[in-house]
Design an enzyme around this catalytic site. Structure first.
Site, short mmCIF file in Angstrom:
data_model
loop_
_atom_site.label_atom_id
_atom_site.label_comp_id
_atom_site.label_asym_id
_atom_site.label_seq_id
_atom_site.Cartn_x
_atom_site.Cartn_y
_atom_site.Cartn_z
N ARG A 44 0.86 -1.18 0.00
CA ARG A 44 0.00 0.00 0.00
C ARG A 44 0.90 1.23 0.00
O ARG A 44 2.11 1.15 0.17
CB ARG A 44 -1.03 0.01 1.13
CG ARG A 44 -0.66 -0.61 2.44
CD ARG A 44 0.46 0.05 3.19
NE ARG A 44 0.21 1.48 3.37
CZ ARG A 44 1.12 2.38 3.67
NH1 ARG A 44 2.39 2.01 3.82
NH2 ARG A 44 0.84 3.65 3.82
N GLY A 45 0.24 2.39 -0.19
CA GLY A 45 1.00 3.61 -0.37
C GLY A 45 1.05 3.89 -1.86
O GLY A 45 1.42 3.01 -2.64
N ALA A 46 0.67 5.10 -2.24
CA ALA A 46 0.50 5.41 -3.66
C ALA A 46 1.72 5.04 -4.52
O ALA A 46 1.57 4.31 -5.52
CB ALA A 46 0.11 6.88 -3.83
N ARG A 86 -7.56 -0.61 -7.05
CA ARG A 86 -7.90 0.48 -6.11
C ARG A 86 -8.15 1.75 -6.92
O ARG A 86 -7.42 2.04 -7.87
CB ARG A 86 -6.77 0.69 -5.09
CG ARG A 86 -6.55 -0.57 -4.22
CD ARG A 86 -5.74 -0.26 -2.98
NE ARG A 86 -6.52 0.49 -2.02
CZ ARG A 86 -5.99 1.11 -0.96
NH1 ARG A 86 -4.68 1.07 -0.76
NH2 ARG A 86 -6.75 1.76 -0.11
N GLN A 194 -2.11 2.12 10.01
CA GLN A 194 -0.82 2.26 9.35
C GLN A 194 0.15 3.11 10.17
O GLN A 194 1.37 2.93 10.08
CB GLN A 194 -0.99 2.89 7.96
CG GLN A 194 -1.69 2.02 6.93
CD GLN A 194 -3.19 2.22 6.92
OE1 GLN A 194 -3.78 2.70 7.88
NE2 GLN A 194 -3.83 1.83 5.83
N ASP A 235 -2.35 10.62 -2.14
CA ASP A 235 -2.71 9.57 -3.10
C ASP A 235 -3.10 10.15 -4.45
O ASP A 235 -3.02 9.47 -5.47
CB ASP A 235 -3.84 8.71 -2.54
CG ASP A 235 -3.34 7.85 -1.39
OD1 ASP A 235 -3.30 8.34 -0.25
OD2 ASP A 235 -2.94 6.71 -1.65
N ASN A 245 -5.89 11.94 0.38
CA ASN A 245 -4.95 11.15 1.18
C ASN A 245 -5.78 10.34 2.17
O ASN A 245 -7.00 10.44 2.23
CB ASN A 245 -3.95 12.08 1.89
CG ASN A 245 -2.78 11.32 2.51
OD1 ASN A 245 -2.22 10.43 1.88
ND2 ASN A 245 -2.43 11.63 3.73
N LYS A 246 -5.10 9.50 2.93
CA LYS A 246 -5.76 8.59 3.88
C LYS A 246 -6.83 9.30 4.70
O LYS A 246 -6.65 10.43 5.13
CB LYS A 246 -4.68 8.02 4.81
CG LYS A 246 -5.15 7.07 5.88
CD LYS A 246 -5.99 5.91 5.38
CE LYS A 246 -5.31 5.10 4.30
NZ LYS A 246 -6.27 4.20 3.59
#
Lengths: 349, 349
Positions: A44-46, A86, A194, A235, A245-246
């Site tokens: 995960r993570g862009a 995603r 996270q 993201d 973003n998250k």
């Protein structure tokens, strides 16, 4: 610390759902397993999912080349499947576009094995560039800090969210190396933690002082003047500077504004979506309710409760102090700065 | 639904740490067990811990009366031990003061059994009044709502946090009965998940539509115009209207202001601390780190990570739209309104 590695023709992923309890590698020799890993957030993570998807395209192309199936329809279907994993982080689409662009330079008569070789080279380039890009971001970002700062971060925009080094945590790493960081407050970042599982772990591994808080403490630590700056990853960033973003990032940005604390976003060019002006047009992924109602198989909420579980939110550009990219630090007015950045798209650093 | 019940000379507590998975009673026939239950949050919520402590004084006095020890030094020590259980909610001190005031009307020559009987009567009165008080709060609060509102609440200020009915959830219950509630968003309320475990459960038991969110989603649901009002309880309110409540309340209040959403606090007179002008003077309990590093009994953060775990925060009166009490709805300027309320202290409703 690397989130992914291309080794012996396989993509090795550090399973981020198992951290920090277990350090386990997932070895993917099939693009389907890569797609599954992205969906499950094992990677995960862009920037990391962009690079992982690029290697997914390589694995898919290799499979097609070894079979007698038609290569091009198969490759388009694989790219589409990877795109569907995603919806929010634009780096995923950016990386797949870049891979397909390389493939498209070959005519329909080309030898599939040659295309696979070119794709492998491109995926390795994407991964290698990501590390360089993050180091540039980190240097530009660290220059924003003066004395010893206490910073707050949300989610994980570290080495684990990228191929290496990280964006927001890259800036923190670099600023720490330059003696400019006193302490980092890490929001735990529900529902998938996270911050607690990954950011706290990454920072502790480097000996950077970190204090873990629950997300709902962010406002209070700001009120108590325990935080001097906020830095997060992204993201997707629109032409106007709106930042997906998250989930929770938007709340942190509002709180930072209320306390006159700078709110920095660190992200590479590949996170910008120049085709979208407003953050309202960014698709926001909603995930399953059990991420909120359970943890590690243990249920914490009543059976049958309704849940809203957006994985991201959008912070309007008006709440953003600066966006740190590998090309330098963008400041308001963002539309002008980002339009200028767009000219560099495809260019070298 | 009752958080506590005095039955056969024992205090029965519904174990709130086991909910919603298990519905278990803790039977306390010893004041030490009551003190432990308050410390462990088996009973929690400002009005509920006040009432529980009152019965704790009864149990302590009864023990002293049955022994040949000196009654008065023993009673003072027991009161002190109960006062030490938790520092922030003022209802605890209010209830113990009220109990000790009743005891003090007896001379040093009085028969201890008579004092015990008077204390039992007073504790029962505190519990009975709490229910009445909450119903008044709920009626005053429900009158603030017009059509069908979607409201957000943080933590649990329900029947479980009081003797019965609840403060913030009491208002929601009453407004629901009057057809004025569309849906309730419940912040899960880390670290101990009172929103997920208790508020969602209470509302579902009454058939009130509830959607559970993580704390960091509160800002986003406001931004998406999914919430029209916020209502919370309180653990201590100062003369100026500053409100101590569960950690995260301050962030919600800032977010409500940003989105022009009214922020209501529902609390009885016993939650007001007329001796303190500013919220800066409210002692904020800090609890153990494992509440943050574990979730649902499972460790989620790296071993040895530093944690900041304040159990409460303070929302300044400037962020509060109105305070709903059993005497009516207080509006700014709060110092004048609360000074007027103070005149009613000790009076009947």
């Amino acid at each position: 610390l690397r989130s992914l590695e291309w080794r012996n023709g396989c993509l090795e992923l550090l399973d981020q759902t198992a951290l920090p309890g277990k350090t386990e590698q997932i070895v993917c020799d099939d693009y389907r397993r890569v797609a599954e890993a992205i969906r499950r957030l094992e990677v995960r993570g862009a920037p990391a999912i962009g690079a992982a998807a690029a290697f997914g395209v390589v694995l898919g192309a290799r499979e097609l080349a070894s079979e007698s199936k038609e290569f091009w329809p198969g490759l388009l279907a694989i790219a589409e499947e990877l795109r569907q994993t995603r919806p929010t982080a634009v780096n995923l689409f950016w990386a797949i576009d870049r891979m397909m662009s390389v493939a498209s330079r070959y005519g329909s008569e080309a030898v599939p094995a040659d295309i696979v070789a070119a794709l492998e080279e491109e995926a390795l380039a994407i991964a290698a560039e990501d590390k360089t890009v993050n180091q540039r971001i980190s240097e530009h970002g660290a220059a924003l800090f003066g004395g010893k700062a206490t910073v707050l971060t949300h989610c994980n925009a570290g080495a684990l969210a990228t191929v290496a080094f990280g964006t927001a945590l890259g800036v923190i790493r670099q600023a720490w190396a330059e003696g400019k960081i006193e302490r980092v407050f890490a929001d735990e970042t529900r529902p998938l933690l996270q911050g607690a599982r990954l950011t706290a772990w990454e920072l502790m591994q480097e000996g950077i002082p970190v204090t873990l808080i629950t997300d709902n403490m962010a406002g209070w630590v700001m009120k108590k003047k325990m935080v001097e700056a906020v830095i997060v990853g992204a993201d997707r960033i629109t032409l106007s500077g709106d930042v997906a973003n998250k989930i929770g990032t938007y709340s942190v940005a509002v709180l930072a504004k209320e306390h006159n604390i700078p709110f920095y976003v660190a992200a590479p060019l590949s996170t910008f979506d120049f085709s979208i002006a407003s953050g309202d047009d960014i698709p926001i992924e909603e995930r399953k309710s059990d991420e909120v109602t359970s943890l590690g198989g243990r249920r914490v909420a009543p059976e049958g409760v309704a849940v809203f579980n957006p994985a991201f939110d959008v912070t309007p550009s008006s709440l953003v102090t600066a966006i740190i990219t590998e090309y330098g630090v963008l400041k308001p007015p963002f539309t002008a700065a980002i339009t200028e950045l767009q000219q560099k798209k495809g260019g070298i650093i």
